[in-house]
Design an enzyme around this catalytic site. Structure first.
Site, PDB file in Angstrom:
ATOM      1  CB  CYS A   1      17.950  74.648  50.727  1.00 40.37           C
ATOM      2  SG  CYS A   1      18.772  72.903  51.549  1.00 40.37           S
TER       3      CYS A   1
ATOM      4  CB  SER B   1      15.956  62.417  52.816  1.00 41.42           C
ATOM      5  OG  SER B   1      17.708  62.482  52.988  1.00 41.42           O
TER       6      SER B   1
ATOM      7  CG  HIS C   1      20.381  63.589  55.430  1.00 39.32           C
ATOM      8  ND1 HIS C   1      20.554  65.858  55.781  1.00 39.32           N
ATOM      9  CD2 HIS C   1      20.203  64.010  53.256  1.00 39.32           C
ATOM     10  CE1 HIS C   1      20.562  65.638  54.947  1.00 39.32           C
ATOM     11  NE2 HIS C   1      20.046  65.829  53.899  1.00 39.32           N
TER      12      HIS C   1
ATOM     13  CD  GLN D   1      12.590  69.081  57.572  1.00 36.82           C
ATOM     14  OE1 GLN D   1      13.085  68.662  58.445  1.00 36.82           O
ATOM     15  NE2 GLN D   1      14.140  69.009  57.104  1.00 36.82           N
TER      16      GLN D   1
ATOM     17  N   GLY E   1      16.473  62.231  49.445  1.00 42.69           N
ATOM     18  CA  GLY E   1      15.722  63.361  49.025  1.00 42.69           C
ATOM     19  C   GLY E   1      15.580  64.106  47.529  1.00 42.69           C
ATOM     20  CB  THR E   2      17.972  65.689  45.722  1.00 43.52           C
ATOM     21  OG1 THR E   2      17.879  66.983  47.214  1.00 43.52           O
ATOM     22  CG2 THR E   2      18.171  66.978  44.818  1.00 43.52           C
TER      23      THR E   2
HETATM   24  C1  LIG Z   1      16.590  67.961  53.010  1.00 41.91           C
HETATM   25  C2  LIG Z   1      14.997  67.798  52.453  1.00 41.91           C
HETATM   26  C3  LIG Z   1      15.275  67.683  51.109  1.00 41.91           C
HETATM   27  C4  LIG Z   1      16.036  67.080  50.085  1.00 41.91           C
HETATM   28  O1  LIG Z   1      16.885  65.856  50.946  1.00 41.91           O
HETATM   29  P1  LIG Z   1      18.050  65.381  50.573  1.00 41.91           P
HETATM   30  O2  LIG Z   1      18.209  63.753  50.478  1.00 41.91           O
HETATM   31  O3  LIG Z   1      19.094  66.104  51.420  1.00 41.91           O
HETATM   32  O4  LIG Z   1      18.336  65.289  48.867  1.00 41.91           O
HETATM   33  C5  LIG Z   1      13.937  67.408  50.084  1.00 41.91           C
HETATM   34  N1  LIG Z   1      13.049  67.885  50.849  1.00 41.91           N
HETATM   35  C6  LIG Z   1      12.378  68.288  51.893  1.00 41.91           C
HETATM   36  C7  LIG Z   1      10.907  69.150  52.780  1.00 41.91           C
HETATM   37  C8  LIG Z   1      14.210  68.387  53.177  1.00 41.91           C
HETATM   38  O5  LIG Z   1      13.433  68.606  54.216  1.00 41.91           O
END
Ligand SMILES: *Cc1c(COP(=O)(O)O)cnc(C)c1O
Length: 402
Positions: A322, A196, A198, A176, A68-69
C-alpha cells in the site's frame, strides 16, 4: 518464489472448488424462497460458522463485508457515530494500516480527537502509554493485532482487559494475524475484529467484521437489509463460500503451518544477519508473525534490491504494497525511530504455506549476492573502505544487530 504473502495470497485450489458451483448452477439469491436461493442461504450459514470457529466467535457475530478495509471503516466510523454523545476520543497507534489510519484522520475533520500511540524500538506499543491516554470521553481503542510491514504482534489480550475495565469498545485489525497465530475474541475481550479473505488464501473482495453480541456500531451501508439489517447488498455467495473454506483450512493447519513457517523464517533471519555486514532485523525478533521477515541494509536502496531479487525469481517488497508505490519512506519504519536513509534500505519477505526450507537457502544466497553487487557499485559504501557509517547507534542494545 513468491514471498509477498502479506500483500495478498494465491487462492487455494480447494477454495476455488468450493466457490465454483455458486458461479454456475447454484447462482441463486440467498434472499429468495425457492430451492436455488436456499442453497445459497445454506452456503452463507456454513461460511459464517467456519469464520466464527477460527476466532472463537458465535456465527451470528460474523458480518460479511467487502474486505479488511470496509471492516475497519465500519468498526471505527460505526462506533464513532454511535457513541458521539458519550465522547469523541479514540485511541489508536502510529503503525496502523491505512484503512484504520486514514479513517481516523477523516474523523478528525468531523471533530473527533485521536491519540496515536507511539511504538517502542521493537515495534510494540507501551501498555503504560495506553493507560495514560484513556480519558472519560474515550469511546474506542483500535489497535492492530499484527503489523503488515514488520510483523510485530501487539499484546491484544492485555489491551482488551484494560478496555473492558474502562468500559471502552475495543477494535482489532486482525487481517494479518488471523489464520496465522491463535486468536480468541472471547479470551482477549475483543468487541470488533476485522478479517480479510485474500490474505489467507481466499478470494479478494470479501471479508468480515466480528461484532460482539450487544455491540452496535452504526450501520454504514443501507439498503435491502442483508446481514441482519446491518450491511446491505446482495451477498457475494461465491466469495463468502470461498472465504469460509479458507478459514476452515487455516484453522485445520494453524499449528503445523506456524511450526513450519517459523523454522523457515528463523533460518532466513539467521542466515542473512550472520553473513551480510550491516544487516539488521526491523521489529521484534520473537513477538512477530511466523511468516514475516523485515531487514534493513546500510547503503542499499530497497527498490534496487527488490528489482534485482525479482530478476532472480524472488518476489518481495520494500514496505507494504500500500505504501511502496510512493517514494515516501514507510511511516511504520520511521515510527521505529529509523532515519529515512536507513528506512530506504528495507526489505520485507512475507512467507506463505508453499515456501520450503530450500527456498530459505536460495533467498539467503540471493540476498547476499544482490547486496554485495549493489554495494560494490555504491560510492557511499566504498568511500568508507567497505565500511558504511549508516548503522544506527543503539541497535546492539536491542539485540537487533547480527
Ligand atoms: C491488507 C490489510 C487490510 C486491508 O484489507 P483488504 O481486504 O485488502 O481491504 C487491512 N489491514 C491490514 C493489517 C492489512 O494487511
Amino acid at each position: 518464489m513468491y514471498m509477498d504473502n502479506s500483500a495478498t495470497t494465491p487462492v487455494n485450489p480447494e477454495v476455488l472448488k468450493e466457490m465454483e458451483p455458486f458461479y454456475k448452477e447454484e447462482f441463486g439469491n440467498a434472499s429468495t424462497l425457492y430451492s436455488l436461493g436456499r442453497e445459497s442461504k445454506k452456503a452463507l450459514n456454513l461460511a459464517r460458522e467456519r469464520v466464527a470457529n477460527l476466532i472463537n466467535a458465535e456465527p451470528e457475530e460474523i458480518k460479511f463485508t467487502s474486505g479488511g478495509t470496509e471492516s475497519d471503516n465500519w468498526a471505527i466510523k460505526g462506533i464513532a457515530f454511535q457513541k458521539r454523545n458519550k465522547g469523541k476520543h479514540i485511541i489508536t497507534s502510529v503503525i496502523e494500516h491505512p484503512a484504520v489510519k486514514n479513517t481516523c484522520k477523516w474523523l478528525e475533520k468531523l471533530g473527533y480527537e485521536i491519540t496515536y500511540l507511539p511504538i517502542q524500538e521493537n515495534g510494540i506499543i507501551n501498555i503504560e502509554d495506553l493507560k495514560k491516554a484513556i480519558r472519560d470521553d474515550t469511546i474506542l481503542i483500535s489497535i492492530m493485532h499484527a503489523n503488515n510491514e514488520i510483523g510485530t504482534i501487539q499484546p491484544i489480550t492485555e489491551i482488551g482487559k484494560i478496555a473492558k475495565e474502562n468500559n471502552i469498545i475495543f477494535h482489532v485489525d486482525a487481517v494479518q494475524s488471523v489464520g496465522k497465530i491463535p486468536l480468541d475474541v472471547k479470551k482477549s475481550n475483543i468487541d470488533l475484529l476485522s478479517i480479510s479473505s485474500h490474505k489467507i488464501y481466499g478470494p479478494k473482495g470479501i471479508g468480515a467484521l466480528y461484532i460482539k453480541k450487544g455491540v452496535r456500531p452504526e450501520v454504514l451501508i443501507h439498503g435491502g437489509g442483508q446481514e441482519n439489517n446491518q450491511r446491505s447488498g446482495t451477498e457475494n455467495i461465491p466469495g463468502i463460500a470461498g472465504f469460509g473454506k479458507a478459514c476452515q483450512i487455516a484453522n485445520d493447519n494453524l499449528e503445523e503451518n506456524t511450526r513450519k513457517l517459523t523454522k523457515i523464517r528463523n533460518k532466513i533471519i539467521k542466515g542473512v544477519l550472520s553473513q551480510v555486514d550491516e544487516a539488521y532485523l526491523n521489529g521484534d525478533p520473537e513477538k512477530r508473525l511466523p511468516n514475516n521477515v523485515n531487514f534493513r541494509f546500510s547503503a542499499i536502496e530497497g527498490e534496487s534490491l527488490v528489482l534485482m531479487l525479482d530478476a532472480k525469481g524472488i518476489e518481495a517488497s520494500t514496505g507494504s504494497a500500500c505504501s511502496s508505490q510512493s517514494l515516501e519512506p514507510s511511516y511504520v519504519l520511521t515510527s521505529l525511530g529509523l532515519e529515512p536513509v536507513n528506512v530506504h534500505g528495507s526489505l520485507r519477505l512475507s512467507l506463505g504455506v508453499e515456501n520450503t526450507l530450500e527456498d530459505a537457502d536460495k533467498v539467503i544466497n540471493d540476498i547476499i549476492n544482490v547486496v554485495n553487487t549493489l554495494r560494490s557499485m555504491s560510492p557511499l559504501w566504498n568511500s568508507k573502505n567497505g565500511k558504511s557509517d549508516l548503522s544506527i547507534a543503539g541497535d546492539e542494545e536491542y539485540g537487533l544487530s547480527k
